[in-house]
Design a protein around this motif. Structure first.
Motif, PDB file in Angstrom:
ATOM      1  N   TRP A 295      40.948  52.580  45.629  1.00 47.42           N
ATOM      2  CA  TRP A 295      41.165  52.124  44.245  1.00 47.42           C
ATOM      3  C   TRP A 295      40.632  50.702  44.072  1.00 47.42           C
ATOM      4  O   TRP A 295      39.979  50.392  43.071  1.00 47.42           O
ATOM      5  CB  TRP A 295      42.660  52.185  43.922  1.00 47.42           C
TER       6      TRP A 295
ATOM      7  N   ARG B 147      44.881  53.284  48.273  1.00 48.14           N
ATOM      8  CA  ARG B 147      44.917  51.961  47.633  1.00 48.14           C
ATOM      9  C   ARG B 147      43.597  51.225  47.829  1.00 48.14           C
ATOM     10  O   ARG B 147      43.072  50.602  46.903  1.00 48.14           O
ATOM     11  CB  ARG B 147      46.060  51.124  48.215  1.00 48.14           C
TER      12      ARG B 147
ATOM     13  N   SER C  89      48.366  51.643  37.407  1.00 46.42           N
ATOM     14  CA  SER C  89      47.230  52.365  37.985  1.00 46.42           C
ATOM     15  C   SER C  89      46.437  53.108  36.905  1.00 46.42           C
ATOM     16  O   SER C  89      45.738  54.081  37.204  1.00 46.42           O
ATOM     17  CB  SER C  89      47.713  53.354  39.042  1.00 46.42           C
TER      18      SER C  89
ATOM     19  N   TRP D  63      51.739  43.849  44.101  1.00 44.47           N
ATOM     20  CA  TRP D  63      51.219  45.220  44.208  1.00 44.47           C
ATOM     21  C   TRP D  63      51.087  45.527  45.682  1.00 44.47           C
ATOM     22  O   TRP D  63      50.521  44.732  46.431  1.00 44.47           O
ATOM     23  CB  TRP D  63      49.855  45.260  43.511  1.00 44.47           C
TER      24      TRP D  63
ATOM     25  N   MET E 212      42.183  49.510  35.199  1.00 43.84           N
ATOM     26  CA  MET E 212      41.023  49.534  36.083  1.00 43.84           C
ATOM     27  C   MET E 212      39.771  49.049  35.349  1.00 43.84           C
ATOM     28  O   MET E 212      38.979  48.263  35.887  1.00 43.84           O
ATOM     29  CB  MET E 212      40.800  50.945  36.617  1.00 43.84           C
TER      30      MET E 212
ATOM     31  N   TYR F 134      52.675  44.214  40.308  1.00 46.68           N
ATOM     32  CA  TYR F 134      53.229  45.531  39.997  1.00 46.68           C
ATOM     33  C   TYR F 134      54.720  45.399  39.714  1.00 46.68           C
ATOM     34  O   TYR F 134      55.408  44.556  40.294  1.00 46.68           O
ATOM     35  CB  TYR F 134      53.025  46.498  41.175  1.00 46.68           C
TER      36      TYR F 134
END
Length: 302
Positions: free
Chosen positions: A289, A286, A232, A268, A237, A223
């Motif tokens: 995710w 998180r 994100s 990240w 994803m 990140y």
């Protein structure tokens, strides 16, 4: 004497011609407990393997190969033996004559055991996985025909987790693809590679892991505020889930190394600020995710 010599030469030439025009028909079959991803890749490699040497009569050696719970394999490796393996991720390899035909069978205690056994079989016939991104096909077959008829191997891994940590915080070959990035530079003569074009390297790397009897791969997510919107995003994803699905279809588990608060080398992290009152909610968010992205295991450092 001259006529006899000509006759002998004709017999030899005819015998060689006869043996040469009947190529070996080595068949490879898979059971229903071998994933499609594994069977497709193993079959492709198998088709490129060097020809098995001829037998003692100089005839092409024809062999039936079977992996998993295929009827042929189950004939010489019964279910009871598979169930008795020390680990479900182990496998049994055995050869036998069946109705006058040489059969080499491999059965694992799980889809992963079958996958590892299938890549062991590839190594047996001359397809080697020494380099993670470039399989080696031997110029000549390493198979000893006599030994091929006496295969007997039962093996199970000692350690339950056998993985490869791919440290994406360092400038390694697949840092970008494992993080869902394209490779792009500002200069017109620089390196520009799309994410999709790099996925085949990940595929080869996963196969190399199987050939070396690994069962999981761990990477670090990256990140930076410079790419905060993408970090994100749905696109990232989607790309990360594609890689994780590929691993799972090849029977590998994907693990993410994600620090809780540590910010080092573009890692990240889970908590934006250690003083935040909602730090628990941030961690839950998180983790959700990550698991939605297909990771099966999360390793958290400080």
């Amino acid at each position: 004497m001259a006529l006899r010599g000509v006759a002998i030469q004709l017999v030899v030439l005819c015998a060689l011609a006869y043996s040469g025009c009947h190529a070996a028909t080595n068949n490879l079959s898979f059971g229903s407990d071998v994933t499609a991803a594994v069977s497709e890749r193993v079959a492709a490699h198998f088709s490129n393997a060097p020809e098995i040497p001829r037998d003692h009569l100089l005839r092409p050696t024809t062999v039936e190969f079977a992996v998993g719970n295929h009827d042929l394999a189950a004939t010489i490796i019964p279910d009871e033996e598979v169930a008795a393996l020390e680990s479900a991720e182990g496998f049994i390899a055995r050869s036998a004559m069946l109705d006058g035909q040489l059969l080499v069978a491999v059965r694992g205690g799980s889809t992963h055991g079958n996958a590892v056994g299938a890549y062991w079989l590839l190594e047996l016939v001359g397809v080697r996985f020494m380099h993670p991104l470039e399989p080696t096909v031997l110029a000549e077959s390493p198979v000893d025909v006599a030994a091929l008829g006496a295969v007997e191997l039962t093996t199970s891994p000692h350690w339950p987790l056998r993985g490869w940590h791919y440290h994406t915080q360092h400038p390694l070959e697949m840092v970008e693809v494992f993080n869902g990035f394209d490779i792009s530079t500002d200069s017109t003569d620089g390196l520009n590679v799309t994410w999709e074009a790099m996925v085949p390297e990940v595929d080869l790397f996963f196969q190399w892991c199987l050939a070396n009897r690994q069962n999981y791969v761990e990477t670090l997510l990256l990140y930076s505020p410079e790419w905060d919107e993408f970090a994100s995003s749905d696109l990232r994803m989607q790309r990360l889930r594609t890689i994780n699905d590929l691993a799972h279809n090849l029977t590998l588990m994907m693990s993410a190394d994600v620090p809780i608060a540590l910010r080092q080398q573009h890692s990240w992290y889970m908590i934006k600020d250690a003083n935040d009152e909602d730090w628990q909610e941030q961690i839950d968010e998180r983790l959700d995710w990550l698991f939605d992205g297909g990771w099966r295991r999360v390793w958290c450092s400080c």
